[in-house]
Design an enzyme around this catalytic site. Structure first.
Site, PDB file in Angstrom:
ATOM      1  N   LYS A 143       0.787  -1.123   0.094  1.00 36.62           N
ATOM      2  CA  LYS A 143      -0.032   0.097  -0.070  1.00 36.62           C
ATOM      3  C   LYS A 143       0.896   1.576   0.113  1.00 36.62           C
ATOM      4  CE  LYS A 143      -3.565   2.313   2.147  1.00 36.62           C
ATOM      5  NZ  LYS A 143      -4.778   2.243   3.018  1.00 36.62           N
ATOM      6  N   ARG A 154     -10.555   9.769   0.649  1.00 38.33           N
ATOM      7  CA  ARG A 154     -10.499  10.639   2.031  1.00 38.33           C
ATOM      8  C   ARG A 154     -11.597  11.726   1.950  1.00 38.33           C
ATOM      9  NH1 ARG A 154      -3.823  10.929   2.570  1.00 38.33           N
ATOM     10  NH2 ARG A 154      -3.817   8.676   2.618  1.00 38.33           N
ATOM     11  N   LYS A 172       0.892  10.117   5.631  1.00 41.14           N
ATOM     12  CA  LYS A 172       1.156   8.517   6.190  1.00 41.14           C
ATOM     13  C   LYS A 172       2.462   8.003   5.814  1.00 41.14           C
ATOM     14  CE  LYS A 172      -4.125   8.095   6.310  1.00 41.14           C
ATOM     15  NZ  LYS A 172      -5.045   7.077   5.808  1.00 41.14           N
ATOM     16  N   GLU A 222       7.742  -6.714   2.104  1.00 43.66           N
ATOM     17  CA  GLU A 222       6.144  -6.657   2.711  1.00 43.66           C
ATOM     18  C   GLU A 222       5.482  -7.808   2.452  1.00 43.66           C
ATOM     19  OE1 GLU A 222       4.811  -4.672   4.832  1.00 43.66           O
ATOM     20  OE2 GLU A 222       5.886  -2.987   5.182  1.00 43.66           O
ATOM     21  N   LYS A 265      -2.017  -1.643  -4.190  1.00 45.43           N
ATOM     22  CA  LYS A 265      -2.682  -0.464  -4.154  1.00 45.43           C
ATOM     23  C   LYS A 265      -2.038   0.970  -3.850  1.00 45.43           C
ATOM     24  CE  LYS A 265      -5.877   1.693  -0.924  1.00 45.43           C
ATOM     25  NZ  LYS A 265      -6.501   1.530   0.404  1.00 45.43           N
ATOM     26  N   TYR A 299     -14.359   0.925  -8.420  1.00 46.35           N
ATOM     27  CA  TYR A 299     -15.749   1.742  -8.134  1.00 46.35           C
ATOM     28  C   TYR A 299     -16.660   1.482  -9.309  1.00 46.35           C
ATOM     29  CZ  TYR A 299     -13.382   3.284  -4.003  1.00 46.35           C
ATOM     30  OH  TYR A 299     -12.756   3.036  -2.931  1.00 46.35           O
TER      31      TYR A 299
END
Ligand code: PBG
Length: 340
Positions: A201, A211, A231, A247, A262, A326
């Protein structure tokens, strides 16, 4: 390639492109409804249906969900990913609403289970939707505390598992959370639940409309000291791919069933590397809000949708087994009508 690929004129590569039937028979990848997962924003009646700066995507109340779910199910969509907009007064520094069995997400999960029992239900695990500062973790002594956050994520995972979530999807990027969540699920007899790890991510600008949709963007900017308004201390840096492999490897060892990349389109190389390095592990791509918005804001609607579909197919080509988009309903409609 070590084998002889052939020279012109004996080899004419246009032969296998010459007509639809042969193009279809020789296609290396394809897009079907089985590749599509629908993300859904869930709201309380007091939160608006429309999302500012994100036309074409809406938030739905618990009562509005069945219509969307039934539509998706009828088209053959196999799973939904739920994202709640937590009301203002329920957000706190310690994210306790994430543990409430009656929170919006848990109610939405039960609604999906009730109306379309066969549908896969992906629950996002992170604290950003419940914290006043909109970080995915707990802020302690001025920084995001990894281990305290993981402890809370474990309890959040149990909460959604009890509500009926079939897929636990940690999106927070804390270290060690996959192993910790797997252990707590196992000790509570939830061995049947999948873990879809947002393994890669990235700290991305493509999350802007998300957001806005869940009410975290302005919080991150205004409710934090300057050094905590992004972040970067937990999400991956755009410049890195070796780190993404590390990861992914860790998450597999800790018990992840599926890895997620992502955003998807700007990180196709990571999708490809995951599928090449870990061919036995399914990889999903998340076509995030910013990617979707790019295509949907194109002045010619149909052209924009074609571009969106092309980018989904490119994720398949890179090796993704499925994508969150979406546009899942619109794309599924097109597939059904033979429009792709
Ligand atoms: C964080 C989270 C994010 C998205 C889903 N869960 C990004 C973020 O705010 O850092 C983004 C999804 C999208 O843009 O479609 N827990």
């Amino acid at each position: 390639m070590s084998y002889f690929l052939g020279n012109f004129p004996a080899t004419r590569l246009r032969r296998t492109r010459s007509a639809p039937w042969i193009r279809r028979l020789t296609a290396e990848s394809s897009l079907t409804v089985d590749d599509l997962i629908l993300p859904i924003f869930v709201r309380d009646p007091d939160t608006p249906h429309e999302i500012r700066n994100f036309p074409g995507v809406f938030r739905y109340t618990i009562n509005e969900l069945p219509a969307v779910l039934e539509h998706a199910a009828k088209l053959g969509i196999q799973a939904v990913a739920l994202f709640p907009y937590t009301p203002e007064n329920l957000r706190s520094d310690d994210a306790q609403e994430a543990l409430n069995p009656e929170n919006l997400l848990c109610r939405a999960i039960r609604q999906v289970k009730y109306h379309v029992p066969h549908m896969g239900i992906i629950a996002d695990i992170a604290l950003d939707l419940y914290t006043t500062h909109a970080h995915d973790g707990l802020v302690l002594n001025g920084s995001i505390d990894n281990d305290e956050t993981v402890a809370l994520l474990c309890r959040q995972s149990l909460n959604v598992a009890e509500a009926g979530a079939t897929v636990i999807a940690p999106s927070d990027m804390m270290d060690g959370r996959i192993g910790a969540i797997r252990r707590i699920l196992d000790t509570h007899s939830f061995h049947d639940r999948l873990i879809l790890s947002y393994a890669a991510k990235y700290d991305s600008n493509f999350y802007g409309p998300y957001r806005e949709a869940v009410g975290t963007g302005t919080r991150l900017k205004s409710n934090n000291p300057k050094e905590l308004t992004d972040k970067k201390t937990y999400q991956l840096s755009t410049s890195n791919s070796e780190e993404a492999l590390r990861e992914g490897a860790q998450d597999i060892i800790e018990g992840a069933d599926i890895l997620m990349v992502k955003p998807a389109l700007p990180y196709l190389d990571i999708i490809q590397r995951y599928t090449q390095e870990y061919p036995a592990v399914p990889v999903f791509g998340f076509q995030v809000t910013g990617e979707y918005a790019l295509f949907k804001s194109y002045p010619d609607y149909e052209q924009g949708e074609n571009m969106l579909i092309e980018s989904l197919l490119s994720m398949k080509r890179a090796g993704a087994r499925a994508m969150l988009t979406y546009g899942a309903i619109d794309v599924a409609e097109r597939l059904k009508n033979g429009g792709i």
